[in-house]
Design an enzyme around this catalytic site. Sequence first.
Site, PDB file in Angstrom:
ATOM      1  N   THR A  50      59.897  49.783  76.654  1.00 29.00           N
ATOM      2  CA  THR A  50      59.038  48.596  76.563  1.00 29.00           C
ATOM      3  C   THR A  50      57.580  48.970  76.288  1.00 29.00           C
ATOM      4  OG1 THR A  50      58.760  48.683  78.962  1.00 29.00           O
ATOM      5  CG2 THR A  50      60.455  47.197  78.101  1.00 29.00           C
ATOM      6  N   ASP A  51      57.278  50.275  76.264  1.00 33.67           N
ATOM      7  CA  ASP A  51      55.866  50.670  76.159  1.00 33.67           C
ATOM      8  C   ASP A  51      55.462  51.077  74.743  1.00 33.67           C
ATOM      9  OD1 ASP A  51      53.526  50.691  77.686  1.00 33.67           O
ATOM     10  OD2 ASP A  51      53.531  52.870  77.793  1.00 33.67           O
ATOM     11  N   GLY A  52      56.153  50.556  73.737  1.00 36.42           N
ATOM     12  CA  GLY A  52      55.789  50.875  72.352  1.00 36.42           C
ATOM     13  C   GLY A  52      54.599  50.034  71.908  1.00 36.42           C
TER      14      GLY A  52
END
Length: 394
Positions: free
Chosen positions: A273-275
């Site tokens: 989710t940290d893209g």
Amino acid sequence: MAFCYDSDWLTDGWPISCSLPLTETGDFVPPDMRGHHFFANLLPEGGARDRLVRWLGIADDDFLLLERLGADCAGALQILPEGEPPDATSEICHALENEHLLRTIGSGQSHWTGHDEPPRLSLAGAQDKLAVRAGRQENRWQFFLPAPGTASTHILKLPVPDLRHIPLFEAFTTFLARELDLPAAPVEPVLLNQETLSLSERFDRRTEGKRVVRLHQEDLCQAQGLSRADKYSRSPATFSTITDILREHSTRPARDIQTLAAWQIFNALAGNTDGHLKNLSLLATSGGGWALAPWYDLVSTLAIPRISHRMALPIGAAEDPQNLHRNHWEAFAHQLGVSPRLVQRLIRSQAERLQENADAWHDAFQDRHGEFPALQRVRTVIRRQTRKALRDWL
Ligand SMILES: Nc1ncnc2c1ncn2[C@@H]1O[C@H](COP(=O)(O)OP(=O)(O)O)[C@@H](O)[C@H]1O
Ligand SMILES: [Mg+2]
């Protein structure tokens, strides 16, 4: 903080950023913040920055931090104190002992390495990390700290005490991407006593003979002239904007736009989710222009309860990777200006290959690096995401 190109550079240099073109004057002076943002984006963030500021005993100020740490950064630029000329031939390194590294972990001083002076290197991101040289000797990694001015070749990430699985999860998530033939920069897990670190090979460095040469890169905050504070973009226009940048600046726009689509699909399948905009970069090409850089910072964050489970960049307007549907991917295709069929084909290919091979790849990773019970959590996320993708996304 202002930035101006030198007049000689304006005649025969190249733009250091898509957001800093060689316009007539080449001046980026406040209230135009693009110059400030470009350079501030080279600095560590969040906890890593707070710890550094405390340790250096200086004010939390972008200029002061760059002056102290900017000798080796992401990309080709070196930020040096006035009067200190850059030395592209410097090749001085000091051995980094494992005991020093181990003492660093958990001390909150990633830059403490047993030497009197902190190393002068700066990399973005909130994780404690060191830019190093690395070599293998008798199956064990040996690390060296470049002296100020000497280029590093690898990035070594250290575990943070309450999020200690991140380096392991990054190594495994990246391994899966590479097994899928996706263009991720190689990351290896490094075991030191009970701790797992991760070691990434830098794609912005190249060995030429005995020298290491710096290649230029910038992240997507820099390319847009944005502050690092804007790396999580909730705007549904984000992917259109990135695509516009690729159309204007990439030497191979069609291929890069397809790779951008594949990146976000992999993020959703792997539960990363940290893209955000600083986890995507452009690499300057030797003939001028840019190309999408290899992928990095791939971590199955859905397997880590304490990290936000909202997508850093929305898919269509959807932020929950566990509740995605075909219409979200259609909107995503529309934002990229590609056909929904292309996005569907990429989803199907990644998801089917993951479903078929993830168990074997998990075994292969453990055969190579050892048993890691915590990886079961990543396997569970990927199994679930893959099942949903084949059921709901197509
Ligand atoms: N393999 C690599 N090659 C070159 N630069 C990299 C590589 N991996 C990361 N970087 C650069 O280092 C920065 C920090 O790395 P990243 O993996 O994103 O750390 P963090 O987990 O702290 O966010 C990135 O923003 C990028 O500029
Ligand atoms: Mg990052």
